[in-house]
Design a protein around this motif. Structure first.
Motif, PDB file in Angstrom:
ATOM      1  N   THR A  94       0.855  -1.182   0.000  1.00 13.53           N
ATOM      2  CA  THR A  94       0.000   0.000   0.000  1.00 13.53           C
ATOM      3  C   THR A  94       0.895   1.238   0.000  1.00 13.53           C
ATOM      4  N   ARG A 131      -0.883  -5.916   2.179  1.00 12.19           N
ATOM      5  CA  ARG A 131      -2.191  -6.537   2.347  1.00 12.19           C
ATOM      6  C   ARG A 131      -2.268  -7.764   1.445  1.00 12.19           C
ATOM      7  N   VAL A 175      -9.271  -1.173  -1.688  1.00 18.81           N
ATOM      8  CA  VAL A 175      -8.356  -0.151  -1.176  1.00 18.81           C
ATOM      9  C   VAL A 175      -8.045   0.894  -2.236  1.00 18.81           C
ATOM     10  N   ASP A 219      -7.009   0.345  -5.310  1.00 16.55           N
ATOM     11  CA  ASP A 219      -6.021  -0.089  -6.297  1.00 16.55           C
ATOM     12  C   ASP A 219      -6.757  -0.786  -7.432  1.00 16.55           C
TER      13      ASP A 219
END
Length: 465
Positions: A130, A136, A155, A157
């Motif tokens: 991240t 993650r 998230v 992305d």
């Protein structure tokens, strides 16, 4: 290895190609309950005079013996082994991609390139950085055009799961067929179908769709309805019409001419009424296909045993879908009811032997059914292949000399040997550098903060490991 988790008793060396010659499409009465139909799509133009392609992807199935006294997986499936030897060529020099794991192995076979060129070099899960430098978990199993699948939640992305070396979505394996006018049926084959209801449903159907609403209201039934089964259609095919709930088959990065005007069906809820209007789908033994909770439809990937997967293949072929790619779950794990439990078998254990016996029965039924449909080596390209190349890990069996078939083997311990890498580094080198690990036969290390390859912390850890 299981489609969804790693188990212990593994191993596989199998690649078999069975190549047919020619014949026109046969007019038959479908043994699966459908009407009489032409089994080869009229507009489908395969090389030579092939009319059908049947591609079967095993999960870790052994050609060689893990225990010298116990017949191998293929030896315990004589109907499949005889079909291969009598009709084609058996190649046993299969080598696995690195790092060997289910998603990487299957996707390497489907794309024809190594994983650095199709986005999944580490699987079945991986970690990603991240912006804070922390990591993650991402999951390798997601639909071909989906963005990064993080099961803990989005998230932001949007990097494609199937990203290639050019930063584009890797070419999809069904496109050569659909461009040639052939419908392509997908049965639990990695990333050619919806793999989950979290990211794949909004990707294909949209976040405000009725399908997304079903996920929120009844997630178990939604998984059975929309995951695991699909059809990618040729441009002029009516199978994927809007009346049949067809959705645009979007591949924005496909090489060559723009891939526009193509549609697909996603999920048993929409595929099954087309291929078997009399419904519901049954396995080769006539049992309604459902998951452990009784949801009719896709039973889960570990529930795709031979009798289930091969039944969908036969039904699709009989419905005029001439190209089918199917996944068959591993026989070396106990799956309970449609994959609701998992445990590893050792070679020759009673449950393992029985499962292979059931697989062999399914293959006999499958080949007999296809023969009755006029689908055989004279007009069909059969491909039987496997992922990975793992080997059994466990104690010696008891009693000594057991062969599994006549005398069952038992094992005290079956499974992997795991180690705590971060604890080893701390205790042996007094190095407290923070990192996370994706455990596998070749562990992948993610150093917190994502330092460069030449940073002192990176180089030190490399030497210590």
């Amino acid at each position: 290895m299981s489609r969804r988790r790693r188990a212990g008793a593994l191993g596989a060396l199998l690649l078999a190609c069975l190549i047919g010659a020619s014949l026109a499409a046969a007019q038959v009465s479908s043994s699966g309950g459908g009407a009489t139909r032409s089994l080869a799509a009229a507009g489908c133009q395969l090389n030579g005079q092939f009319k059908h392609v049947i591609y079967l992807q095993f999960d870790n199935t052994h050609f060689r013996r893990d225990n010298a006294n116990v017949p191998s997986d293929l030896e315990q499936m004589p109907h499949l082994l005889s079909f291969i030897r009598d009709n084609g060529t058996l190649l046993t020099n299969d080598h696995t991609a690195l790092i060997s794991h289910t998603a990487t192995g299957i996707l390497t076979s489907l794309t024809g390139v190594y994983p650095d060129r199709m986005g999944q070099p580490v699987s079945n899960s991986f970690r990603y950085f991240t912006p804070t430098g922390a990591t993650r978990t991402g999951v390798s199993f997601a639909y071909w055009t989906s963005p990064l699948f993080d099961p803990a939640g989005a998230v932001g992305d949007t990097t494609p799961e199937m990203i290639n070396e050019n930063g584009k979505i890797a070419p999809a394996p069904w496109v050569p067929y659909t461009r040639a006018g052939c419908d392509f049926g997908a049965v639990a084959t990695a990333n050619t179908i919806l793999e989950n209801t979290a990211i794949d449903i909004p990707t294909v159907f949209g976040p405000g769709s009725p399908e997304a609403a079903e996920v929120a209201a009844n997630p178990g039934q939604a998984f059975a309805d929309f995951v695991g089964i699909g059809v990618h259609c040729a441009q002029d095919s009516t199978i994927c019409s809007s009346a049949n709930h067809g959705r645009p088959d979007l591949l924005p990065d496909e090489p060559g001419a723009p891939y526009t005007g193509y549609s697909g069906l996603f999920g048993a809820k929409y595929v099954d009424p087309v291929i078997k209007p009399s419904g519901p789908m049954t396995d080769l033994g006539g049992n309604v296909i459902q998951d452990a909770a009784g949801h009719i439809g896709f039973p889960g990937f570990d529930g795709m045993e031979a009798t289930t997967s091969l039944s969908w293949v036969a039904q699709m072929q009989e419905a005029g879908i001439p190209v089918t790619y199917a996944y068959i779950s591993d026989a070396h794990d106990g799956h309970g009811t449609a994959g609701n439990i998992h445990f590893a078998y050792g070679p020759g254990e009673a449950g393992y032997v029985q499962q292979l016996r059931d697989y062999d029965t399914a293959f006999k039924t499958f080949f007999d059914r296809l023969a009755g449909d006029g689908i055989n080596k004279s007009n069909t390209l059969f491909v039987v292949t496997v992922d990975e190349g793992d080997h059994f890990v466990g104690d010696a069996p008891t009693p000594a000399g057991c062969d599994g078939v006549n005398v069952a083997c038992t094992y005290n311990r079956v499974g992997e040997i795991n180690g705590n890498l971060s604890a080893m580094i701390r205790t042996q080198f007094s190095d407290n550098t923070a990192f996370t690990v994706h455990s596998d036969d070749a562990p992948t290390v993610y150093i917190t903060g994502n330092p460069s390859q030449t940073a002192p912390a990176t180089r030190t850890l490399e030497r210590e490991m």
